[in-house]
Scaffold this motif. Structure first.
Motif, PDB file in Angstrom:
ATOM      1  N   LEU A  23      -6.193  -1.192   0.000  1.00  0.00           N
ATOM      2  CA  LEU A  23      -5.352  -0.121  -0.550  1.00  0.00           C
ATOM      3  C   LEU A  23      -5.624   1.220   0.108  1.00  0.00           C
ATOM      4  O   LEU A  23      -4.775   2.118   0.074  1.00  0.00           O
ATOM      5  CB  LEU A  23      -5.585  -0.017  -2.065  1.00  0.00           C
ATOM      6  CG  LEU A  23      -5.194  -1.236  -2.905  1.00  0.00           C
ATOM      7  CD1 LEU A  23      -5.529  -0.990  -4.370  1.00  0.00           C
ATOM      8  CD2 LEU A  23      -3.713  -1.572  -2.748  1.00  0.00           C
ATOM      9  N   LYS A 301      -3.476  -6.162 -11.383  1.00  0.00           N
ATOM     10  CA  LYS A 301      -3.518  -6.107  -9.919  1.00  0.00           C
ATOM     11  C   LYS A 301      -2.123  -5.842  -9.353  1.00  0.00           C
ATOM     12  O   LYS A 301      -1.950  -5.002  -8.460  1.00  0.00           O
ATOM     13  CB  LYS A 301      -4.080  -7.408  -9.365  1.00  0.00           C
ATOM     14  CG  LYS A 301      -4.133  -7.441  -7.831  1.00  0.00           C
ATOM     15  CD  LYS A 301      -4.674  -8.774  -7.319  1.00  0.00           C
ATOM     16  CE  LYS A 301      -4.660  -8.818  -5.810  1.00  0.00           C
ATOM     17  NZ  LYS A 301      -5.157 -10.107  -5.275  1.00  0.00           N
ATOM     18  N   ASP A 302      -1.111  -6.550  -9.881  1.00  0.00           N
ATOM     19  CA  ASP A 302       0.261  -6.330  -9.420  1.00  0.00           C
ATOM     20  C   ASP A 302       0.725  -4.908  -9.715  1.00  0.00           C
ATOM     21  O   ASP A 302       1.447  -4.292  -8.910  1.00  0.00           O
ATOM     22  CB  ASP A 302       1.207  -7.336 -10.074  1.00  0.00           C
ATOM     23  CG  ASP A 302       1.041  -8.745  -9.513  1.00  0.00           C
ATOM     24  OD1 ASP A 302       0.466  -8.881  -8.424  1.00  0.00           O
ATOM     25  OD2 ASP A 302       1.475  -9.702 -10.185  1.00  0.00           O
ATOM     26  N   LEU A 305      -0.741  -2.567  -7.168  1.00  0.00           N
ATOM     27  CA  LEU A 305      -0.008  -2.674  -5.909  1.00  0.00           C
ATOM     28  C   LEU A 305       1.276  -1.845  -5.946  1.00  0.00           C
ATOM     29  O   LEU A 305       1.623  -1.164  -4.976  1.00  0.00           O
ATOM     30  CB  LEU A 305       0.313  -4.135  -5.610  1.00  0.00           C
ATOM     31  CG  LEU A 305      -0.851  -4.998  -5.112  1.00  0.00           C
ATOM     32  CD1 LEU A 305      -0.481  -6.479  -5.152  1.00  0.00           C
ATOM     33  CD2 LEU A 305      -1.262  -4.584  -3.708  1.00  0.00           C
ATOM     34  N   ARG A 310       2.227  -0.428  -2.465  1.00  0.00           N
ATOM     35  CA  ARG A 310       2.029  -1.634  -1.663  1.00  0.00           C
ATOM     36  C   ARG A 310       2.911  -2.789  -2.159  1.00  0.00           C
ATOM     37  O   ARG A 310       2.785  -3.902  -1.671  1.00  0.00           O
ATOM     38  CB  ARG A 310       0.564  -2.059  -1.680  1.00  0.00           C
ATOM     39  CG  ARG A 310      -0.401  -0.984  -1.178  1.00  0.00           C
ATOM     40  CD  ARG A 310      -0.091  -0.563   0.243  1.00  0.00           C
ATOM     41  NE  ARG A 310      -0.867   0.593   0.660  1.00  0.00           N
ATOM     42  CZ  ARG A 310      -1.881   0.538   1.526  1.00  0.00           C
ATOM     43  NH1 ARG A 310      -2.232  -0.616   2.045  1.00  0.00           N
ATOM     44  NH2 ARG A 310      -2.521   1.639   1.860  1.00  0.00           N
ATOM     45  N   SER A 312       4.520  -5.893  -3.712  1.00  0.00           N
ATOM     46  CA  SER A 312       3.946  -7.183  -4.069  1.00  0.00           C
ATOM     47  C   SER A 312       3.253  -7.829  -2.865  1.00  0.00           C
ATOM     48  O   SER A 312       3.108  -9.033  -2.812  1.00  0.00           O
ATOM     49  CB  SER A 312       5.032  -8.117  -4.604  1.00  0.00           C
ATOM     50  OG  SER A 312       6.065  -8.265  -3.619  1.00  0.00           O
ATOM     51  N   ASP A 313       2.830  -6.960  -1.913  1.00  0.00           N
ATOM     52  CA  ASP A 313       2.168  -7.485  -0.713  1.00  0.00           C
ATOM     53  C   ASP A 313       0.922  -8.255  -1.106  1.00  0.00           C
ATOM     54  O   ASP A 313       0.163  -7.857  -1.996  1.00  0.00           O
ATOM     55  CB  ASP A 313       1.759  -6.349   0.220  1.00  0.00           C
ATOM     56  CG  ASP A 313       2.958  -5.608   0.761  1.00  0.00           C
ATOM     57  OD1 ASP A 313       4.055  -6.186   0.711  1.00  0.00           O
ATOM     58  OD2 ASP A 313       2.788  -4.470   1.229  1.00  0.00           O
TER      59      ASP A 313
END
Length: 315
Positions: A23, A301-302, A305, A310, A312-313
């Motif tokens: 990240l 976590k999603d 992101l 970022r 859904s990388d």
């Protein structure tokens, strides 16, 4: 283009650490990593972390065996500060733990610090009226490896309490008072913070003075930088100088949202309440938070992101 230096202290949880590094990977960032020398860290672990960066440089700094509460915590931070300072001229240096995560995109973070180029970001706390905390500075802590965590469980805490009580009692009998002798001010801040170039230069150049003053102090990692700023008349550069008492309503001036009121500190989970609290923290201007355990929090976590741009990388 001046870059940012991220300084990370970690001692395990390498999957979590890899997520953090991914990240922070950005052309305007370099990442400096300290792994506790007591931790098992293989060439494969290093290789996996190195694979998390494409745009940043990932630099592994000299390792120190870190013992909580002892001077070794400052030595580990100094390893990060010195390596980063000698490596390049950065606009800001951000000290994070390996279980921190950003709450905003790197573009948002960079833009924010561009608007506050001379500010120092620390969460200030008071030592006044707290006898145990004042004793951190007032009396020597002679055995830096002996802490409440040296031995596991209740036995370890009880053993340290007896040791520390005896150590302080004997020094009182001898009339030792380092506050007067070394002209120390009862002051502390969370050790995690963000610092412009000139402040890091001051810290690096003051290494010998810091060691002479704090080598035999307890939990001095929360003291040495605010003490140095106070000594040099630089506390006026704090972004926020309000004192935090680890309450939810307190604003944390280091812009790291750390939940002390539900834990020590609390580990965020996938619950709606936790995600809502973190969204509120983002709206209040917080840039980072801790603690996280992404292995057990896939929904969170999603969210991280998405919040950091970022999407859904996969990482």
């Amino acid at each position: 283009m001046k870059k940012h230096a991220y300084l990370i202290m970690a001692h395990g949880s390498y999957e979590q650490l890899g997520f953090l590094i991914s990240l922070l990977d950005h052309e305007k960032n370099d990442i400096f990593l300290h792994i506790d020398k007591k931790s098992t860290f293989t060439e494969l672990d290093q290789q996996k972390l190195q694979e998390k960066v494409e745009k940043s440089q990932l630099i592994f700094v000299p390792r120190v065996a870190v013992y909580w509460g002892g001077y070794s915590q400052i030595e580990a931070e100094m390893s990060l500060f010195k390596t980063a300072y000698q490596h390049g001229d950065y606009c800001f240096y951000h000290l994070l733990s390996g279980i921190d995560l950003p709450l905003q995109s790197q573009e948002t973070i960079h833009s924010f610090f561009e608007q506050h180029p001379d500010k120092v970001f620390l969460t200030m706390m008071t030592l006044d009226g707290d006898k145990e905390n004042v004793d951190r500075l007032k009396y020597y802590h002679l055995f830096g490896r002996l802490t409440p965590r040296t031995f596991p469980g209740i036995f370890g805490k009880a053993s340290f309490k007896i040791y520390r009580h005896t150590e302080v009692f004997l020094q009182k009998m001898l009339g030792i008072n380092r506050l007067k002798r070394d002209n120390l001010t009862p002051i502390k801040a969370a050790n995690w913070g963000s610092f412009p170039q000139d402040i890091v230069k001051l810290v690096v150049e003051s290494e010998k003075q810091i060691e002479q003053t704090f080598k035999y102090s307890f939990l001095a990692d929360e003291v040495f930088i605010p003490h140095l700023l106070n000594q040099k008349g630089l506390l006026g550069r704090l972004y926020d100088d309000n004192l935090s008492y680890d309450q939810k309503e307190d604003f944390q001036g280091n812009l790291r949202y750390i939940n002390w009121w539900d834990g020590n500190p609390y580990t965020w989970t996938d619950t709606e309440k936790d995600i809502s609290d973190l969204e509120e923290a983002r709206n209040l201007g917080y840039l980072f938070s801790r603690k996280f355990d992404i292995s057990s929090s896939p929904i969170l976590k999603d969210k991280i992101l998405i919040w950091t741009g970022r999407g859904s990388d996969s990482v």
